[in-house]
Each structure stands twice: as C-alpha cells, then as structure tokens.
Motif scaffolding. Structure first.
Motif, PDB file in Angstrom:
ATOM      1  N   VAL A   1       1.401   1.060   5.528  1.00 44.48           N
ATOM      2  CA  VAL A   1       1.810   1.499   4.281  1.00 44.48           C
ATOM      3  C   VAL A   1       3.170   1.594   3.883  1.00 44.48           C
ATOM      4  O   VAL A   1       3.901   1.722   4.993  1.00 44.48           O
TER       5      VAL A   1
ATOM      6  N   HIS B   1      -2.195  -0.130   8.613  1.00 42.76           N
ATOM      7  CA  HIS B   1      -2.188  -0.986   7.556  1.00 42.76           C
ATOM      8  C   HIS B   1      -0.850  -1.084   6.741  1.00 42.76           C
ATOM      9  O   HIS B   1      -0.604  -1.673   5.899  1.00 42.76           O
TER      10      HIS B   1
ATOM     11  N   LEU C   1     -10.729   1.462  -0.637  1.00 39.62           N
ATOM     12  CA  LEU C   1      -9.625   1.446  -1.491  1.00 39.62           C
ATOM     13  C   LEU C   1     -10.348   1.654  -2.688  1.00 39.62           C
ATOM     14  O   LEU C   1     -11.259   1.330  -3.321  1.00 39.62           O
TER      15      LEU C   1
ATOM     16  N   LEU D   1      -4.209   3.848  -1.217  1.00 36.45           N
ATOM     17  CA  LEU D   1      -5.212   3.996  -0.122  1.00 36.45           C
ATOM     18  C   LEU D   1      -5.625   5.385  -0.294  1.00 36.45           C
ATOM     19  O   LEU D   1      -4.782   6.074   0.199  1.00 36.45           O
TER      20      LEU D   1
ATOM     21  N   HIS E   1      -7.222  -8.516  -1.464  1.00 36.82           N
ATOM     22  CA  HIS E   1      -7.163  -7.711  -0.186  1.00 36.82           C
ATOM     23  C   HIS E   1      -8.567  -8.398   0.745  1.00 36.82           C
ATOM     24  O   HIS E   1      -8.633  -7.424   1.787  1.00 36.82           O
TER      25      HIS E   1
ATOM     26  N   PHE F   1     -11.712  -3.342   4.467  1.00 38.61           N
ATOM     27  CA  PHE F   1     -11.962  -2.567   3.175  1.00 38.61           C
ATOM     28  C   PHE F   1     -13.229  -2.702   2.470  1.00 38.61           C
ATOM     29  O   PHE F   1     -13.841  -3.692   2.409  1.00 38.61           O
TER      30      PHE F   1
ATOM     31  N   VAL G   1     -12.699   1.055   5.656  1.00 40.27           N
ATOM     32  CA  VAL G   1     -11.550   2.107   4.642  1.00 40.27           C
ATOM     33  C   VAL G   1     -11.970   1.721   3.367  1.00 40.27           C
ATOM     34  O   VAL G   1     -12.083   0.666   3.025  1.00 40.27           O
TER      35      VAL G   1
ATOM     36  N   GLN H   1     -16.729   7.364   1.074  1.00 42.84           N
ATOM     37  CA  GLN H   1     -15.676   7.290   2.383  1.00 42.84           C
ATOM     38  C   GLN H   1     -16.390   7.706   3.542  1.00 42.84           C
ATOM     39  O   GLN H   1     -16.242   6.958   4.602  1.00 42.84           O
TER      40      GLN H   1
ATOM     41  N   PHE I   1       0.884  -1.150  -0.018  1.00 43.14           N
ATOM     42  CA  PHE I   1       0.195  -0.024   0.044  1.00 43.14           C
ATOM     43  C   PHE I   1       0.972   1.290  -0.123  1.00 43.14           C
ATOM     44  O   PHE I   1       1.896   1.317   0.544  1.00 43.14           O
TER      45      PHE I   1
ATOM     46  N   MET J   1      -3.845   4.354   7.869  1.00 45.26           N
ATOM     47  CA  MET J   1      -2.748   4.068   6.903  1.00 45.26           C
ATOM     48  C   MET J   1      -1.635   3.415   7.745  1.00 45.26           C
ATOM     49  O   MET J   1      -0.902   2.439   7.044  1.00 45.26           O
TER      50      MET J   1
ATOM     51  N   GLN K   1      -1.871   6.991  -8.761  1.00 43.42           N
ATOM     52  CA  GLN K   1      -2.433   5.650  -8.897  1.00 43.42           C
ATOM     53  C   GLN K   1      -1.538   4.821  -9.954  1.00 43.42           C
ATOM     54  O   GLN K   1      -0.921   3.653  -9.970  1.00 43.42           O
TER      55      GLN K   1
ATOM     56  N   GLY L   1      -0.208   5.104   0.858  1.00 41.64           N
ATOM     57  CA  GLY L   1      -1.410   6.082   1.273  1.00 41.64           C
ATOM     58  C   GLY L   1      -1.293   7.452   0.439  1.00 41.64           C
ATOM     59  O   GLY L   1      -0.291   8.074   0.188  1.00 41.64           O
TER      60      GLY L   1
END
Lengths: 344, 344
Positions: free
Chosen positions: A135, A133, B112, A112, B133, B79, B110, B101, A79, A130, A101, A81
């Motif tokens: 990141v 997770h 994605l 994320l 995920h 997610f 969260v 969101q 990930f 984040m 992205q 963020g």
C-alpha cells in the motif's frame, strides 16, 4: 423471482478474459508494443498510428490491463489501506470510508478497508495484509475521538490517524474540532435569545467531553452570560442518559439545553413530553453528531452540530498523499458545522 | 495533545523494508530457496533444516512477502470485491461488510470495498478496478432488498448478489427471508395472547412489503384468527409514517401493532404517548430491522425482528467460493431472527 434458464447469448460462466496477445493481434503490433502503450513507458518509441491502433483494439476488445503487474513494474501500488475499529457496528462513521474513498479515487488510488472491531490481533493481521499488498500508506481510524497507541507495524509505511491521535504526536492525525463544535452549539442557542442554557455532557472522559465543554464555557463567558457550573450535568451518552439527566437539568429553570449528542437529545425529548414541555416553545434543544436517522426524524426535527466524518476521511487521504501540508506536532482540526432544523 | 519531538529510537519516517535478499543472507541460503519456501512451491526440493532456517529468518527480520508478486506467480488473487450502493449512508448495512470480511479472511481472502452510492458510472469504475486487480469474484450488494439489473461487467468474473436479486436469475443471490420474518413478528404477538393485530406496512413496493405481509397473513390464518384487510395500513417507512399511521390503526380497537420497521415503531411510540397509551400494557409493538441505535433505546426497548446483514455478507462469500452449494434458479434465503426486548 421466477426461476429461469440463462439466455443463450448470456453465458452463465465468466467469459474467458481478453489478454495482451489478443490486443496485439487485433492491432497488428507486437505484444511488447501493447505493453509499452499500457504501461505508458516513456522510453519506448512508438508511432502515433500504432499507438492509436492499440488504444482502439483495447477499447473494442474490452481488454483490462493487470493492475498488479503494473504495480510490480512501476514499483508503486495503487492502494491506500484503511484500518477501522468499528465501521460496521457504528451507525454513522461509515462516512469516513466514503470520504476517504472519494478522495483516494480522485488521485488514482483504491481503498483497502479492514474493520477490526478494535481487536489487536485483527489489527495486526489487517496491517500485515496491507503491507504485503505494498500500500501507498495506511489510515488508522477510530469511530470516536480518542488517544490511541498506534500499532507498531504502522511505522513500516506512511500512516495517518483519522478521528484519533497519539499522545506523543509520532504520527500525523486529523480530528474533529470539538471546542469549535461546542461554541457552535452554544451560539445557536444564544442567537435565539436564550441565557439559561444547560449542558448535558457525557460522563465518559474523552476529547469530546472536555472540548465541547470548553467551547460552551468560552462562548458563554465571551457573550457576558457567564459560566454557571450548576447548569452542567454528566450522564451516559445515550437515550437513557438524556432521559435521566432531564430531571437534574430542569430543576434549574433553564430555557435551553445543549446535549452531548443526538441520542441524549432523544432521551431529553421523551422526558420533556412526560412533563408536557413542548420543544422548542418551552424548551430549546441542540444535539451533536447529526446522526441523521435520529436527528432528522425526532418530533420536532433536531437542530444539531455535525461530526464531519466524510471530511475526516478525505482530509486523512490528503495528508497521506502530501496534498495537504502537515501541521507540525499537532493534529489537524476539521470543523463541526451546524445543522439547523426545528428544535431551537 | 502536547506537541513533542519523536523519540530517538522511533524514526518518524518509515523503516526501509526487509527484502528477500536479507532473509537469504540471514538463513545462509540462496534467494531462490527463500522464494520457494515463501511461495510454497511443491516442485522445489528443500531440506527440512534449510526450510526451518528460512522460516526463522523471516520471523526474526519481520520479512513481509509481496502478495502481489505471489498473485502473478500463482495466477490466482487473494481479493474478493464488494460493490455496495450505500454502506456509508445507511446506518446499519455496514454489517454486510463485516460478515463478508470475516468469512473472506477465514479463507485467506481480502475484501476490496467500493461504495458507489448506486451511481452507474461509479459502479462501472469500481468493477473495472476490481477486475484489473484480478479479484477471485465480486459481491454486488444493495442496502435494501430489491430486484436489480446487474452491471454487465459482472459477467467477466464470478459474482453473487447480496441483499438483491436479478429478475432473470442469471446470477446467484442471497436475500433475507421476508416471509419468515413476517411470520416471526406475528408469532411474537400471538404468543402474548393478542388477536387484534394491526400491520403498518410500507407504501414502497418491494420484496419486504409483499413478503412481510404474506408472512403476517399466513400466520393469522393458520392460527385461526383470520386475516382482516382493514387492519393493514400503508405508510412511509420512517418515524413520520408511523406517527401518522397511528391514527388510522388505533381507530380499529387493536391491542397490538406489527410495524414495517423500527423507525415506524418509533413514530408509533410518539403517537401512543400523545394519547397516553402505555407500551406494552395498552399497546404491544413489534418492529423490524433491529436498527439497534433506535430499537434498543426506545422507552420501553423495542421487541423486533432482525435483518441478518452480517449473515448475508458471510453467505455471499461462501456462495462465491463454492463452499455453499448454489440453489438452482432461486435466491438463497437467510432467516430473520426475533430480538425480544420489552414492547410485547
């Protein structure tokens, strides 16, 4: 849309997922062997034939390895963020997401995204999420170029500021090159033969305000035209500002106007029309931002300078992953390219 | 931005993270006890005092539990995936992200986000990534209301279509109520006393094209004004379309125009100005979408009907999580509210 019942061959509830055991059974190997193949374990010795059988079974059964389990095994997460203040409420900064992205995916990472509206509590929550997770790092981005005080929690991971910078240069940053953008806009007008070029600047103090003015001034001086402060007026950076500033600008007998952004140019267009001035024959206009829904569809379509949102997002990811070398003590500048249409 | 060296008390590299062992040591308990508290394990019997000490240590040390490990323990992920065709290239559909969101966060999930540009390979990659995920489910969204053939991989999880629907109703969907929106726009003009009301509709076949027309027609008939097909013209749904259609509309001696969207209205404004027609005194105008960067800043500001992007995103999450009951065999409709400014 006609209501129908689901077809027999398409169950309406999710299919039960294929697990590692199913793959092992189909390939005639142990679950451990499947795990080694899936996780590319270099210490496991698995014959080429068995490896092939596992790969074929994965494909045929449509097995999806658990990315989260893999993260725990390898210790590194896939990930990155992206904390943004206002993707959703700003009509064009979404390109930052797209650039980040595309670049993240290219290197095997997933983005994320959290939109916080600039709210401090929401930022804190987003960054905490984040970090939980695991990141690889966080991009912290703002929809307009400004100085920020980065949230303290960013210190817990690698972080890059996108479209903003911190005064103390404690974090790497990537921002648009406002000075070059101001030069580019002015060059477009000089090239068309204009010498009396006004600048409707924003009244809002910002790097865009000082940078674009610096580029405008620098280029006029370099071209031997000289800088005349009387030709620079300030206005709110929207259509209303452009309309209102037109009066103050046009009394100076100018043939061209560089506008702080496309919205200001749109207001100037209306004011010109009210005075029966034709763009570009009576008045040449250059905007800034390339907010396409406006710039490409004004009458005539607006020549402008683009804010490089996509490139900012992509450059942020490259800095974060160490693909691009950081510039010590200063922000990395991304060029603002000209977009030529029909207003000059 | 002045280059500076980092301050001594602020290391430029990330701090080494606090781990469970640190918490256990500070609280004077075992690592297992910390784990039970963090994961809310109902089977573990832990005294109130120890539980308090662990909580205090977590807070003081700034310990962040590993959300991914928790997912593997509990079997459910936090997610929700959002696959969008064009968040980044569309200037206002980003509100779908914001709504989804906010609603996801409210329930501990969260988001994605993947922007695919409508590209099939990118969609497949995005959905595969989300399934790996172990997302709770996927929202599949389009920036304008249309029928879609959902990617087959969506069948592997719970999925909701947002802003689109599938012809066979195999998936739950949430879409804007175009018919009610058409009625609302027409009502604004009827309420102001207009009877000769033209409609510049899009030439692009879509639920917006048929739905808004249906609402316009229904309300004119219900109000006893009657429906006159000569007052409906089709045009491209942008500024150029509105400008060009003005000619065909204004020959019919109308006092008001309902425009398919705000961009069409912007073109109509330009055409009206060319004919010295004042909005709203000589011609009342209503738009659609509420694309704020245009609608709020036209001269005069445009009265319009909003596309409920935020509500679509939020409603999608509520359907996915089962908070809202699904409507059997048909898409859930979200209302398009009026936004009154100064053009009527």
């Amino acid at each position: 849309m006609t209501p129908t019942t689901p077809r027999d061959d398409e169950p309406s509830s999710p299919r039960s997922p294929v697990v590692m055991r199913d793959v092992a059974k189909a390939a005639g190997v142990s679950v451990a062997t499947v795990s080694h193949v899936v996780n590319d374990n270099p210490r496991a010795r698995i014959g080429q034939a068995a490896r092939e059988r596992v790969r074929r079974a994965i494909e045929e059964l449509g097995y999806r390895p658990n990315a989260l389990a893999k993260t725990l095994v390898t210790g590194s997460s896939s990930f990155i963020g992206l904390v943004a203040d206002a993707i959703a409420t700003t009509p064009f900064a979404g390109q930052i997401i797209q650039g980040a992205q595309d670049e993240a995916w290219k290197h095997g990472y997933v983005l994320l995204v959290a939109n916080t509206g600039g709210n401090e509590a929401a930022e804190e929550q987003a960054i905490a999420m984040m970090l939980e997770h695991k990141v690889r790092g966080i991009l912290y981005s703002t929809w307009f170029h400004r100085a920020v005080t980065p949230p303290a929690a960013l210190a817990e991971t690698d972080a890059v500021l996108v479209g903003c910078y911190s005064e103390d240069s404690s974090l790497q940053a990537v921002v648009p090159d406002e000075v070059q953008g101001g030069r580019t806009a002015t060059q477009l007008l000089l090239d068309a033969g204009h010498r009396r070029i006004a600048f409707i600047n924003t009244s809002h103090p910002s790097p865009a305000q000082t940078g674009r003015l610096e580029g405008y001034r620098e280029l006029l001086e370099r071209a031997g035209v000289g800088y005349d402060p009387a030709l620079v007026v300030e206005a709110t950076s929207d259509q209303e500002g452009g309309y209102e500033a037109a009066m103050r600008v046009l009394e100076h007998d100018v043939t061209a106007v560089f506008c702080h952004n496309d919205r200001v140019a749109m207001g100037l267009y209306d004011a010109a029309r009210d005075r029966s001035l034709r763009v570009p024959d009576d008045l040449a206009v250059v905007g800034f931002d390339d907010q396409e829904v406006i710039s490409a569809h004004l009458r005539p379509p607006l020549t402008t300078v683009a804010l490089p949102h996509y490139d900012l997002g992509a450059a942020g990811v490259r800095l974060l992953l160490g693909i691009d070398e950081p510039t010590a003590g200063t922000a990395r500048l991304v060029a603002c390219p000209p977009v030529v249409r029909s207003s000059v």
